[in-house]
Design an enzyme around this catalytic site. Structure first.
Site, PDB file in Angstrom:
ATOM      1  N   ASP A  82      31.965  34.096  52.558  1.00 52.12           N
ATOM      2  CA  ASP A  82      32.476  33.655  51.142  1.00 52.12           C
ATOM      3  C   ASP A  82      31.369  33.979  50.122  1.00 52.12           C
ATOM      4  O   ASP A  82      30.281  33.439  50.415  1.00 52.12           O
ATOM      5  CB  ASP A  82      32.821  32.352  51.185  1.00 52.12           C
ATOM      6  CG  ASP A  82      33.713  32.151  49.741  1.00 52.12           C
ATOM      7  OD1 ASP A  82      34.613  32.529  49.545  1.00 52.12           O
ATOM      8  OD2 ASP A  82      32.975  31.578  48.822  1.00 52.12           O
ATOM      9  N   ASP A  86      35.333  43.673  41.313  1.00 52.39           N
ATOM     10  CA  ASP A  86      35.921  44.730  42.168  1.00 52.39           C
ATOM     11  C   ASP A  86      34.839  45.616  42.738  1.00 52.39           C
ATOM     12  O   ASP A  86      34.917  45.887  44.009  1.00 52.39           O
ATOM     13  CB  ASP A  86      36.910  45.684  41.477  1.00 52.39           C
ATOM     14  CG  ASP A  86      38.147  44.634  41.178  1.00 52.39           C
ATOM     15  OD1 ASP A  86      38.210  43.651  41.731  1.00 52.39           O
ATOM     16  OD2 ASP A  86      39.099  45.359  40.468  1.00 52.39           O
ATOM     17  N   GLU A 123      37.449  36.458  47.612  1.00 53.76           N
ATOM     18  CA  GLU A 123      36.213  36.925  47.970  1.00 53.76           C
ATOM     19  C   GLU A 123      35.713  36.681  49.379  1.00 53.76           C
ATOM     20  O   GLU A 123      34.490  36.470  49.659  1.00 53.76           O
ATOM     21  CB  GLU A 123      35.177  36.295  47.231  1.00 53.76           C
ATOM     22  CG  GLU A 123      35.209  34.748  46.880  1.00 53.76           C
ATOM     23  CD  GLU A 123      36.351  34.151  46.110  1.00 53.76           C
ATOM     24  OE1 GLU A 123      36.088  33.167  45.619  1.00 53.76           O
ATOM     25  OE2 GLU A 123      37.281  34.670  45.868  1.00 53.76           O
TER      26      GLU A 123
END
Length: 348
Positions: free
Chosen positions: A227, A244, A270
């Site tokens: 993460d 992005d 994410e």
């Protein structure tokens, strides 16, 4: 899933061909038997025997489709059909109408044999038919046709052959286009559109496959749940386009750091899941630390901004009595511990 697509389409094509051959066998058997019966009533013994033999051949073809394989039936159909047509042209059939049946040869040949082999067979067939019709009567006595009839028959057969080949070519193009569209849809269904990594559904399917395979071989399986730390601040500070870009570039970085047999997937938002077959938790820890360090030392460039990010990683190894959900939940707990302990770290 893509493997299922590849498996499905050839099977569908073979099944369809088997049905067509079965139908053609039944129709051919019925028609030749009926014509043989009519010929028997007309006292044409030679033609009767030929037609009844053809009917028996089509019956065998039908049985072979059901009990053996399609190729045997296909060869029986094609080459018995050729022999029947040769006889009808040679003998003239009933009232010199035998040659009119040759037009069924073209579409059957290109469909059953395929475009290239079908065309080659049609050229050979036309050569034999022409040789029979133009053969001198003094050499072997056979049905006589006028030159106008022979020329028009050949030209008509060439036209039918061309149209049949064109139709088969267009049919195959349509099939290939449908296959490509299916492949693209499956790609979209199983891939994350942004990072091009496997998506959550694809990763779950891969995990189930790896679990079944590795448990048969009594081999370990570990996963890394990664993460990005404080990813929301990247979006808030630089915008979602920057976010992005970070996800896309880190996806490529993750892929570079793992082996060919490993799978990197976007698990959601994410979060990334890395599947490590034949890997213990200790070995997974080495790989996880390598990935964490690579991300920490990697500088991302967005427009004029240099962005630094870190990741936290939870590790879990599949035990014999665990389900995939339990494996992921354990990795999620380890990831939570890594976050709690200060982020930018691997746990355990």
């Amino acid at each position: 899933m893509l493997e299922l697509i590849k498996k499905y389409h050839p099977n569908q094509g073979a099944s369809q061909q088997a049905r067509v051959i079965s139908l053609f066998s039944l129709v051919g058997m019925s028609m030749t038997f009926l014509m043989g019966a009519i010929s028997f009533l007309g006292s044409d013994n030679a033609l009767t025997v030929v037609l009844f033999l053809a009917s028996l051949t089509y019956l065998l073809s039908f049985l072979f489709v059901k009990r053996l394989n399609v190729s045997v039936s296909a060869n029986l159909i094609i080459y018995s059909l050729y022999l029947l047509m040769f006889y009808l042209v040679f003998s003239g059939g009933v009232s010199q109408t035998g040659p009119l049946w040759i037009f069924i040869v073209a579409p059957v040949s290109v469909y059953v044999l395929g475009l290239r082999q079908g065309i080659m067979n049609l050229l050979i067939f036309l050569f034999v038919i022409s040789a029979i019709m133009f053969m001198p009567q003094s050499l072997i006595a056979h049905a006589a046709y006028s030159n106008e009839f022979k020329i028009r028959l050949i030209l008509s057969f060439l036209t039918m052959s061309f149209l049949s080949a064109l139709y088969e070519h267009l049919r195959m193009l349509s099939y290939k286009n449908a296959l490509e569209i299916s492949r693209q849809y499956q790609q979209l269904a199983m891939r994350d559109p942004l990072t091009k990594l496997a998506n959550r559904r694809n990763a779950a399917a891969i995990l189930e496959q790896e679990k079944a395979r590795l448990q048969r071989n009594n081999e370990p399986l570990s996963v890394l749940l990664c993460d990005l730390d404080h990813f929301k601040s990247v979006n808030d500070k630089y915008g979602h386009n920057a976010g992005d870009m970070v996800l896309t570039e880190l996806s490529a970085l993750f892929t570079e750091q793992v082996r060919q047999q490993d799978c990197v997937a976007r698990w959601g938002g994410e979060e990334f899941l890395i599947i490590l077959p034949q890997t213990t938790s200790e070995q997974a820890g080495v790989i996880a630390e390598k990935i964490r360090s690579s991300v920490e030392n990697h500088t991302l460039q967005f427009l004029d901004n240099k962005i630094q990010v870190t990741i936290s990683i939870g590790i879990s190894q599949l035990s014999q009595d665990q389900t995939i959900d339990e494996l992921i939940n354990n990795a999620d707990k380890c990831l939570y511990q890594a976050k709690t302990l200060g982020r930018n770290r691997v746990h355990p």
